[in-house]
Design a protein around this motif. Structure first.
Motif, PDB file in Angstrom:
ATOM      1  N   LEU A 138       0.770  -1.167  -0.058  1.00  0.00           N
ATOM      2  CA  LEU A 138      -0.016  -0.123   0.011  1.00  0.00           C
ATOM      3  C   LEU A 138       0.989   1.190   0.010  1.00  0.00           C
ATOM      4  O   LEU A 138       0.557   2.150  -0.708  1.00  0.00           O
ATOM      5  CB  LEU A 138      -0.755   0.121   1.203  1.00  0.00           C
ATOM      6  CG  LEU A 138      -1.892   1.053   1.269  1.00  0.00           C
ATOM      7  CD1 LEU A 138      -2.913   0.926   0.036  1.00  0.00           C
ATOM      8  CD2 LEU A 138      -2.677   0.946   2.522  1.00  0.00           C
ATOM      9  N   LEU A 139       1.760   1.193   0.696  1.00  0.00           N
ATOM     10  CA  LEU A 139       2.708   2.686   0.831  1.00  0.00           C
ATOM     11  C   LEU A 139       3.596   2.644  -0.498  1.00  0.00           C
ATOM     12  O   LEU A 139       3.941   3.930  -0.891  1.00  0.00           O
ATOM     13  CB  LEU A 139       3.799   2.342   1.990  1.00  0.00           C
ATOM     14  CG  LEU A 139       3.114   2.546   3.391  1.00  0.00           C
ATOM     15  CD1 LEU A 139       3.988   2.446   4.552  1.00  0.00           C
ATOM     16  CD2 LEU A 139       2.426   3.993   3.554  1.00  0.00           C
ATOM     17  N   LEU A 158       1.106   3.951  -2.923  1.00  0.00           N
ATOM     18  CA  LEU A 158       0.393   5.277  -2.811  1.00  0.00           C
ATOM     19  C   LEU A 158       1.064   6.401  -3.248  1.00  0.00           C
ATOM     20  O   LEU A 158       0.333   7.496  -3.967  1.00  0.00           O
ATOM     21  CB  LEU A 158       0.535   5.546  -1.118  1.00  0.00           C
ATOM     22  CG  LEU A 158      -0.095   6.824  -0.556  1.00  0.00           C
ATOM     23  CD1 LEU A 158      -1.631   6.571  -0.686  1.00  0.00           C
ATOM     24  CD2 LEU A 158       0.062   6.899   1.170  1.00  0.00           C
ATOM     25  N   PRO A 159       2.423   6.541  -3.396  1.00  0.00           N
ATOM     26  CA  PRO A 159       3.055   7.690  -4.332  1.00  0.00           C
ATOM     27  C   PRO A 159       2.379   7.881  -5.572  1.00  0.00           C
ATOM     28  O   PRO A 159       2.263   8.943  -6.108  1.00  0.00           O
ATOM     29  CB  PRO A 159       4.557   7.553  -4.130  1.00  0.00           C
ATOM     30  CG  PRO A 159       4.779   6.743  -3.002  1.00  0.00           C
ATOM     31  CD  PRO A 159       3.547   5.956  -2.965  1.00  0.00           C
ATOM     32  N   ALA A 166      -0.324   6.597  -6.535  1.00  0.00           N
ATOM     33  CA  ALA A 166      -1.732   7.030  -6.685  1.00  0.00           C
ATOM     34  C   ALA A 166      -1.840   8.566  -6.548  1.00  0.00           C
ATOM     35  O   ALA A 166      -2.819   9.261  -7.009  1.00  0.00           O
ATOM     36  CB  ALA A 166      -2.550   6.422  -5.658  1.00  0.00           C
ATOM     37  N   LEU A 167      -0.835   9.207  -5.728  1.00  0.00           N
ATOM     38  CA  LEU A 167      -0.801  10.623  -5.415  1.00  0.00           C
ATOM     39  C   LEU A 167      -0.766  11.316  -6.525  1.00  0.00           C
ATOM     40  O   LEU A 167      -1.173  12.617  -6.665  1.00  0.00           O
ATOM     41  CB  LEU A 167      -0.160  10.734  -4.114  1.00  0.00           C
ATOM     42  CG  LEU A 167      -0.804  10.474  -2.898  1.00  0.00           C
ATOM     43  CD1 LEU A 167       0.244  10.556  -1.643  1.00  0.00           C
ATOM     44  CD2 LEU A 167      -2.278  10.861  -2.508  1.00  0.00           C
TER      45      LEU A 167
END
Length: 125
Positions: free
Chosen positions: A115-116, A119-120, A122-123
């Protein structure tokens, strides 16, 4: 047929895993035989306390003493085996519980890491 013959092929070769069980079985047999010998020896020593007994009564006394002692020893062994089985079942259940907990922790960490990592990306989108 002259000459040397080949040795026969090994039959019924047991895997190495059974060796420990066979050794334990042999140790158990030897321990029980030692208990039988000790019971007979102690029965004779007990009967020696009664020198006035006739030979038949003496043999009956020795036999009864040895039988009682072996019955008691057998009960002790049965209780020990039962307790060992009970503890083994409890430890297996505990091991399963701990393994399941560790698997859940590892999966949670892997999920959090994935997930981490995602995350970047997806951001940025």
């Amino acid at each position: 047929m002259g000459g040397r013959q080949r040795p026969p092929k090994a039959r019924n070769v047991r895997p190495v895993a059974d060796t420990g069980a066979e050794i334990a079985r042999l140790e158990g047999y030897l321990a029980w035989e030692a208990e039988v010998a000790a019971a007979a020896r102690d029965a004779r020593a007990f009967a020696d306390r009664f020198p006035w007994l006739p030979a038949d009564d003496r043999e009956a006394l020795e036999s009864a003493y040895a039988d009682d002692r072996l019955r008691y020893a057998e009960e002790i062994v049965d209780r020990a085996v039962g307790r060992c089985r009970e503890l083994a079942a409890r430890y297996r259940a505990e091991c399963r519980r701990v393994c399941a907990r560790w698997a859940a922790v590892c999966l949670s960490v892997a999920f959090a890491a994935a997930l981490l990592a995602a995350l970047p990306a997806a951001l940025r989108a």
